[in-house]
Design a protein around this motif. Structure first.
Motif, PDB file in Angstrom:
ATOM      1  N   ALA A 148       6.684   7.472  12.039  1.00 45.77           N
ATOM      2  CA  ALA A 148       5.983   6.700  13.868  1.00 45.77           C
ATOM      3  C   ALA A 148       6.279   8.277  14.715  1.00 45.77           C
ATOM      4  N   VAL A 149       7.292   9.061  14.729  1.00 47.97           N
ATOM      5  CA  VAL A 149       7.409  10.357  15.154  1.00 47.97           C
ATOM      6  C   VAL A 149       5.332  10.854  14.541  1.00 47.97           C
ATOM      7  N   ALA A 150       5.466  10.887  13.490  1.00 48.49           N
ATOM      8  CA  ALA A 150       4.233  12.217  13.220  1.00 48.49           C
ATOM      9  C   ALA A 150       3.418  11.412  13.718  1.00 48.49           C
ATOM     10  N   LEU A 151       2.818  10.035  13.654  1.00 53.44           N
ATOM     11  CA  LEU A 151       1.976   9.301  13.832  1.00 53.44           C
ATOM     12  C   LEU A 151       1.686   9.397  15.035  1.00 53.44           C
ATOM     13  N   GLU A 152       2.349  10.308  16.332  1.00 56.74           N
ATOM     14  CA  GLU A 152       2.571  10.214  18.090  1.00 56.74           C
ATOM     15  C   GLU A 152       2.284  11.629  18.060  1.00 56.74           C
ATOM     16  N   SER A 153       2.301  12.157  17.166  1.00 61.77           N
ATOM     17  CA  SER A 153       2.091  14.263  17.081  1.00 61.77           C
ATOM     18  C   SER A 153       0.937  13.736  16.685  1.00 61.77           C
ATOM     19  N   SER A 154       0.312  13.629  15.659  1.00 60.35           N
ATOM     20  CA  SER A 154      -0.817  13.242  15.257  1.00 60.35           C
ATOM     21  C   SER A 154      -2.051  13.545  16.618  1.00 60.35           C
ATOM     22  N   GLY A 155      -1.607  12.779  17.510  1.00 60.66           N
ATOM     23  CA  GLY A 155      -2.255  12.471  18.924  1.00 60.66           C
ATOM     24  C   GLY A 155      -2.854  10.756  18.952  1.00 60.66           C
ATOM     25  N   ILE A 191       0.988  -1.829   0.178  1.00 62.54           N
ATOM     26  CA  ILE A 191      -0.567  -0.108   0.276  1.00 62.54           C
ATOM     27  C   ILE A 191       0.392   1.128  -0.204  1.00 62.54           C
ATOM     28  N   GLY A 192       2.289   1.303  -0.321  1.00 62.81           N
ATOM     29  CA  GLY A 192       2.793   2.103  -0.603  1.00 62.81           C
ATOM     30  C   GLY A 192       3.869   2.652   0.660  1.00 62.81           C
ATOM     31  N   GLY A 193       4.348   3.852   0.605  1.00 67.61           N
ATOM     32  CA  GLY A 193       5.820   3.849   1.256  1.00 67.61           C
ATOM     33  C   GLY A 193       5.266   3.966   2.883  1.00 67.61           C
ATOM     34  N   SER A 194       6.490   4.189   4.136  1.00 66.54           N
ATOM     35  CA  SER A 194       6.594   4.463   5.436  1.00 66.54           C
ATOM     36  C   SER A 194       5.589   5.552   5.974  1.00 66.54           C
ATOM     37  N   ASP A 195       5.249   6.883   5.021  1.00 68.09           N
ATOM     38  CA  ASP A 195       4.089   7.815   5.878  1.00 68.09           C
ATOM     39  C   ASP A 195       2.604   7.241   5.111  1.00 68.09           C
ATOM     40  N   VAL A 196       2.388   6.585   3.777  1.00 70.39           N
ATOM     41  CA  VAL A 196       1.440   6.526   3.667  1.00 70.39           C
ATOM     42  C   VAL A 196       0.770   4.899   4.661  1.00 70.39           C
ATOM     43  N   ARG A 197       1.468   4.387   4.807  1.00 73.24           N
ATOM     44  CA  ARG A 197       1.323   2.898   6.268  1.00 73.24           C
ATOM     45  C   ARG A 197       1.088   3.558   6.934  1.00 73.24           C
ATOM     46  N   ALA A 198       1.632   4.977   7.234  1.00 66.27           N
ATOM     47  CA  ALA A 198       1.361   4.838   8.676  1.00 66.27           C
ATOM     48  C   ALA A 198       0.373   5.501   8.821  1.00 66.27           C
ATOM     49  N   GLN A 199      -0.253   6.276   8.121  1.00 69.12           N
ATOM     50  CA  GLN A 199      -1.472   6.513   7.883  1.00 69.12           C
ATOM     51  C   GLN A 199      -2.591   5.328   8.014  1.00 69.12           C
ATOM     52  N   ALA A 200      -2.505   4.412   7.046  1.00 73.13           N
ATOM     53  CA  ALA A 200      -2.873   3.758   7.434  1.00 73.13           C
ATOM     54  C   ALA A 200      -3.735   2.706   8.300  1.00 73.13           C
ATOM     55  N   LEU A 201      -1.728   2.874   8.751  1.00 73.21           N
ATOM     56  CA  LEU A 201      -1.853   1.515  10.616  1.00 73.21           C
ATOM     57  C   LEU A 201      -3.074   2.400  11.744  1.00 73.21           C
ATOM     58  N   ALA A 202      -3.501   4.379  11.434  1.00 74.92           N
ATOM     59  CA  ALA A 202      -4.029   5.039  12.573  1.00 74.92           C
ATOM     60  C   ALA A 202      -5.303   4.551  11.711  1.00 74.92           C
ATOM     61  N   THR A 245       1.217   0.623  19.396  1.00 74.19           N
ATOM     62  CA  THR A 245       2.284   0.371  20.182  1.00 74.19           C
ATOM     63  C   THR A 245       3.653  -0.161  19.339  1.00 74.19           C
ATOM     64  N   LYS A 246       4.449  -0.180  19.689  1.00 80.10           N
ATOM     65  CA  LYS A 246       6.130  -0.483  19.045  1.00 80.10           C
ATOM     66  C   LYS A 246       5.861  -2.343  19.266  1.00 80.10           C
ATOM     67  N   VAL A 247       6.181  -2.748  18.595  1.00 77.00           N
ATOM     68  CA  VAL A 247       6.004  -4.744  18.916  1.00 77.00           C
ATOM     69  C   VAL A 247       6.985  -4.921  18.908  1.00 77.00           C
ATOM     70  N   VAL A 248       7.881  -4.256  17.935  1.00 77.36           N
ATOM     71  CA  VAL A 248       9.247  -5.369  17.646  1.00 77.36           C
ATOM     72  C   VAL A 248      10.325  -3.745  16.920  1.00 77.36           C
ATOM     73  N   ASP A 249      11.401  -3.451  17.870  1.00 75.88           N
ATOM     74  CA  ASP A 249      12.556  -2.728  17.639  1.00 75.88           C
ATOM     75  C   ASP A 249      13.811  -3.227  16.607  1.00 75.88           C
ATOM     76  N   PHE A 250      13.556  -3.035  15.428  1.00 76.41           N
ATOM     77  CA  PHE A 250      14.334  -3.774  14.576  1.00 76.41           C
ATOM     78  C   PHE A 250      16.314  -3.227  14.715  1.00 76.41           C
ATOM     79  N   ALA A 251      16.275  -2.967  15.542  1.00 77.94           N
ATOM     80  CA  ALA A 251      18.080  -2.100  15.921  1.00 77.94           C
ATOM     81  C   ALA A 251      18.230  -3.190  16.699  1.00 77.94           C
ATOM     82  N   GLU A 252      17.439  -3.582  17.306  1.00 79.06           N
ATOM     83  CA  GLU A 252      18.028  -4.552  18.364  1.00 79.06           C
ATOM     84  C   GLU A 252      18.127  -5.868  17.873  1.00 79.06           C
ATOM     85  N   THR A 253      16.680  -6.192  17.607  1.00 80.72           N
ATOM     86  CA  THR A 253      16.307  -7.969  17.091  1.00 80.72           C
ATOM     87  C   THR A 253      17.993  -8.146  15.531  1.00 80.72           C
ATOM     88  N   LEU A 254      18.086  -7.315  15.338  1.00 80.40           N
ATOM     89  CA  LEU A 254      19.285  -6.899  13.801  1.00 80.40           C
ATOM     90  C   LEU A 254      19.921  -5.902  13.928  1.00 80.40           C
TER      91      LEU A 254
END
Length: 314
Positions: A179-186, A154-165, A191-200
């Protein structure tokens, strides 16, 4: 500001001018916050007297193709296409990190594990995108046999963020800025299910790479660029306002309030570290893309990277 003067390969390559300075071209792909330290480093090279043209391309494959042909000296974006080209014999070497692994998987309320996603709509950008490879690698490791989400392109990260919201999907991998834009939108409850910087921890999905002949024939200039990039990254980690200032200079159309929030997140996570590449994490990156089917097995760090530039810069 970035000058968008090309959408495909076809430059004239690197030239030595009468006074001994160079004229060369650097390709960037859809510039964003992660690109501006690179643009600042190129300005440091210009101050040494060299002429550096910057072209903006639509996708990393075009940059890699231009590097292989010698049209571009340096580029920085997705690591996967560069490794794929290297596997096919392209004269390209990874020389520095562009930004650390900034991907994380976000889900709607109640999504806490892979088991919660069985048969549920899961947003991806494309089958070949690095975020898709990261997400599917996690699903393969964490989900039980036969348990898989329902992937939706369904598109880039920003488009998917809106689809999730909006509830169109139940989970998706997002970059920090979205992710920050989602948080800022209220938007609440995500939830953050997994941080890939930690797992990879050994995965570096966005790197800086260069034409091998440029590196061997013009090493002092390549070194000047890498050293300047290492310094720009260090300044960002010391004070995120430096990233805000760089964005104001090179991408002035960006919203400064949003940039400040994102810059703080990058700085806190220490994702900017051009000299972070090591033999171990480059090999880890290679092994990840081999596991994801992007390249075959057997490539080594020596095949893919020249880490002497970051060692000297550090």
């Amino acid at each position: 500001m970035v000058t968008a003067t090309a959408t495909a390969c076809g430059g004239t390559g690197t030239q030595t001018r009468a006074d001994g300075t160079l004229s060369f071209t650097v390709a960037v792909v859809e510039p964003d916050l992660t690109t501006v330290p690179i643009l600042a480093a190129l300005d440091a090279v210009r101050r040494e007297g060299h002429k550096v043209d910057v072209v903006e391309l639509a996708e990393p494959e075009l940059a890699v193709e231009g590097l292989a042909q010698g049209d571009y000296a340096i580029s920085a974006e997705a690591t996967g296409p560069a490794l794929s080209a290297i596997e096919q014999g392209a004269p390209i070497k990874i020389i520095a990190d562009a930004v650390g692994n900034q991907w994380a998987l976000y889900g709607k309320p109640g999504i806490t594990s892979c088991a919660d996603l069985e048969g549920r709509p899961f947003g991806i950008f494309s089958q070949g995108a690095v975020a898709t490879a990261i997400a599917k690698d996690w699903v393969g490791a964490e989900c039980g046999a036969g348990e898989r989400p329902r992937y939706l392109t369904i598109g880039g990260s920003d488009v998917r963020a809106q689809a999730l919201a909006s509830g169109e999907i139940d989970a998706t991998p997002l970059e920090i800025s979205d992710a920050v834009a989602l948080e800022s939108s209220g938007t609440s409850g995500l939830t953050k299910v997994v941080d890939f910087a930690e797992t990879l921890p050994n995965l570096h999905p966005q790197t800086v790479y260069a034409n091998s002949s440029f590196l061997s024939e013009h090493r002092p200039v390549a070194q000047a660029f890498v050293t300047a990039l290492v310094r720009e990254h260090a300044r960002i980690n010391a004070d995120p306002q430096h990233l805000v200032d760089l964005v104001d200079t090179y991408l002035p159309e960006e919203d400064q309030e949003d940039v400040a929030r994102v810059a703080r997140r990058y700085s806190d996570a220490e994702l900017f570290d051009a000299a972070a590449l090591t033999r171990q994490n480059v090999q880890g990156t290679i092994d990840f893309f081999a596991r994801a089917g992007v390249i075959g097995r057997g490539m080594t760090t020596r095949d893919a990277a020249d880490l002497s530039f970051v060692r000297e810069a550090a």
